[in-house]
Write a protein that holds these residues in place. Structure first.
Motif, PDB file in Angstrom:
ATOM      1  N   VAL A  10       0.838  -1.204   0.000  1.00  0.00           N
ATOM      2  CA  VAL A  10       0.000   0.000   0.000  1.00  0.00           C
ATOM      3  C   VAL A  10       0.867   1.245   0.000  1.00  0.00           C
ATOM      4  CG1 VAL A  10      -1.623   1.327   1.414  1.00  0.00           C
ATOM      5  CG2 VAL A  10      -2.024  -1.102   1.026  1.00  0.00           C
ATOM      6  N   LEU A  11       1.941   1.229   0.777  1.00  0.00           N
ATOM      7  CA  LEU A  11       2.857   2.368   0.790  1.00  0.00           C
ATOM      8  C   LEU A  11       3.471   2.605  -0.583  1.00  0.00           C
ATOM      9  CD1 LEU A  11       4.492   4.551   2.288  1.00  0.00           C
ATOM     10  CD2 LEU A  11       6.163   2.764   2.816  1.00  0.00           C
ATOM     11  N   ALA A  12       3.951   1.535  -1.221  1.00  0.00           N
ATOM     12  CA  ALA A  12       4.573   1.674  -2.549  1.00  0.00           C
ATOM     13  C   ALA A  12       3.564   2.179  -3.572  1.00  0.00           C
ATOM     14  CB  ALA A  12       5.162   0.333  -2.993  1.00  0.00           C
ATOM     15  N   VAL A  13       2.359   1.661  -3.539  1.00  0.00           N
ATOM     16  CA  VAL A  13       1.337   2.089  -4.501  1.00  0.00           C
ATOM     17  C   VAL A  13       0.933   3.543  -4.238  1.00  0.00           C
ATOM     18  CG1 VAL A  13      -1.061   1.713  -5.188  1.00  0.00           C
ATOM     19  CG2 VAL A  13       0.493  -0.211  -5.003  1.00  0.00           C
ATOM     20  N   ALA A  14       0.831   3.932  -2.980  1.00  0.00           N
ATOM     21  CA  ALA A  14       0.465   5.321  -2.664  1.00  0.00           C
ATOM     22  C   ALA A  14       1.535   6.298  -3.150  1.00  0.00           C
ATOM     23  CB  ALA A  14       0.244   5.482  -1.168  1.00  0.00           C
ATOM     24  N   LEU A  15       2.792   5.963  -2.929  1.00  0.00           N
ATOM     25  CA  LEU A  15       3.877   6.843  -3.386  1.00  0.00           C
ATOM     26  C   LEU A  15       3.927   6.900  -4.912  1.00  0.00           C
ATOM     27  CD1 LEU A  15       6.697   5.845  -0.879  1.00  0.00           C
ATOM     28  CD2 LEU A  15       5.251   7.881  -0.828  1.00  0.00           C
ATOM     29  N   PHE A  16       3.695   5.771  -5.551  1.00  0.00           N
ATOM     30  CA  PHE A  16       3.672   5.757  -7.016  1.00  0.00           C
ATOM     31  C   PHE A  16       2.475   6.544  -7.543  1.00  0.00           C
ATOM     32  CE2 PHE A  16       2.504   3.488 -11.033  1.00  0.00           C
ATOM     33  CZ  PHE A  16       3.541   4.001 -11.798  1.00  0.00           C
ATOM     34  N   ALA A  17       1.342   6.451  -6.875  1.00  0.00           N
ATOM     35  CA  ALA A  17       0.148   7.194  -7.307  1.00  0.00           C
ATOM     36  C   ALA A  17       0.380   8.700  -7.232  1.00  0.00           C
ATOM     37  CB  ALA A  17      -1.052   6.796  -6.454  1.00  0.00           C
ATOM     38  N   ASP A  71      10.952  -2.439   6.407  1.00  0.00           N
ATOM     39  CA  ASP A  71       9.708  -2.377   5.642  1.00  0.00           C
ATOM     40  C   ASP A  71       9.616  -1.077   4.853  1.00  0.00           C
ATOM     41  OD1 ASP A  71       9.180  -4.743   6.902  1.00  0.00           O
ATOM     42  OD2 ASP A  71       7.626  -3.937   8.221  1.00  0.00           O
ATOM     43  N   LEU A  72      10.033   0.001   5.485  1.00  0.00           N
ATOM     44  CA  LEU A  72       9.992   1.304   4.821  1.00  0.00           C
ATOM     45  C   LEU A  72      10.961   1.354   3.644  1.00  0.00           C
ATOM     46  CD1 LEU A  72       8.293   3.770   5.561  1.00  0.00           C
ATOM     47  CD2 LEU A  72      10.325   4.742   6.579  1.00  0.00           C
ATOM     48  N   VAL A  73      12.134   0.773   3.810  1.00  0.00           N
ATOM     49  CA  VAL A  73      13.122   0.748   2.725  1.00  0.00           C
ATOM     50  C   VAL A  73      12.587  -0.045   1.534  1.00  0.00           C
ATOM     51  CG1 VAL A  73      15.393  -0.163   2.077  1.00  0.00           C
ATOM     52  CG2 VAL A  73      15.129   1.144   4.172  1.00  0.00           C
ATOM     53  N   VAL A  74      11.953  -1.179   1.800  1.00  0.00           N
ATOM     54  CA  VAL A  74      11.399  -1.995   0.717  1.00  0.00           C
ATOM     55  C   VAL A  74      10.270  -1.246   0.008  1.00  0.00           C
ATOM     56  CG1 VAL A  74      10.125  -4.113   0.198  1.00  0.00           C
ATOM     57  CG2 VAL A  74      12.078  -4.183   1.738  1.00  0.00           C
ATOM     58  N   GLY A  75       9.388  -0.607   0.775  1.00  0.00           N
ATOM     59  CA  GLY A  75       8.278   0.143   0.173  1.00  0.00           C
ATOM     60  C   GLY A  75       8.764   1.320  -0.662  1.00  0.00           C
ATOM     61  N   VAL A  76       9.710   2.076  -0.139  1.00  0.00           N
ATOM     62  CA  VAL A  76      10.248   3.222  -0.879  1.00  0.00           C
ATOM     63  C   VAL A  76      11.036   2.748  -2.094  1.00  0.00           C
ATOM     64  CG1 VAL A  76      11.897   5.137  -0.752  1.00  0.00           C
ATOM     65  CG2 VAL A  76      10.255   4.796   1.079  1.00  0.00           C
ATOM     66  N   GLY A  77      11.780   1.656  -1.949  1.00  0.00           N
ATOM     67  CA  GLY A  77      12.531   1.115  -3.082  1.00  0.00           C
ATOM     68  C   GLY A  77      11.619   0.667  -4.216  1.00  0.00           C
ATOM     69  N   ALA A  78      10.535  -0.010  -3.854  1.00  0.00           N
ATOM     70  CA  ALA A  78       9.582  -0.449  -4.882  1.00  0.00           C
ATOM     71  C   ALA A  78       8.925   0.756  -5.544  1.00  0.00           C
ATOM     72  CB  ALA A  78       8.522  -1.352  -4.265  1.00  0.00           C
TER      73      ALA A  78
END
Length: 154
Positions: A10-17, A71-78
């Protein structure tokens, strides 16, 4: 474990959105105006930083830093990979259309905004004393103060 991966996704998708919305605003509203595009990009980085500050604030109160930082690093990286490689394709451009300098500048700006947001959120959480470590120390102090001292027999 499933909830943990869901939160990362959800974090990765929100940042990408946020990036997709910024790219669409630039393409549809300000095509050809570089100053306006720069302002929208700056706004995008500010929103990304605020999202990550909120996430660091919320996750930092619940779990130790060692648990949520990965978890934050993985989400931001994605989100970064999606933003750099897929984002330009959505607006009809190539990821490397601006050259290597532009490509790597976007990566560094994204990482700087992410780091600033996480740092801001966690420092605010720590300053308020609501981080996981402060709460653990507070509970420990309360339990130690609640127990009466036992006399030692000799």
């Amino acid at each position: 474990m499933r909830d943990r991966w869901r939160a990362i996704g959800v974090l990765a998708v929100a940042l990408f959105a946020v990036n997709v919305v910024a790219r669409l605003i630039i393409r549809l509203g300000f095509d050809g105006d570089d100053r306006a595009a720069d302002r929208v990009s700056l706004g995008m980085f500010v929103v990304i930083g605020l999202i990550l500050a909120t996430v660091a604030f919320r996750w930092g109160g619940r779990r130790p830093v060692a648990d949520w930082s990965g978890d934050l690093v993985v989400g931001v990286g994605a989100a970064l990979l999606l933003t750099v490689l897929v984002g330009p394709l959505l607006t009809g451009a190539s990821p490397f259309a601006g050259g290597a300098g532009t490509f790597f500048a976007q990566i560094w700006l994204y990482l700087a905004a992410a780091a600033a947001g996480v740092l801001l959120g966690y420092l605010l959480l720590t300053a308020l004393g609501r981080d996981h470590r402060s709460q653990t120390l507070k509970r420990y102090a309360e339990t130690r103060a609640a127990k009466p001292r036992r006399p030692v027999r000799r």
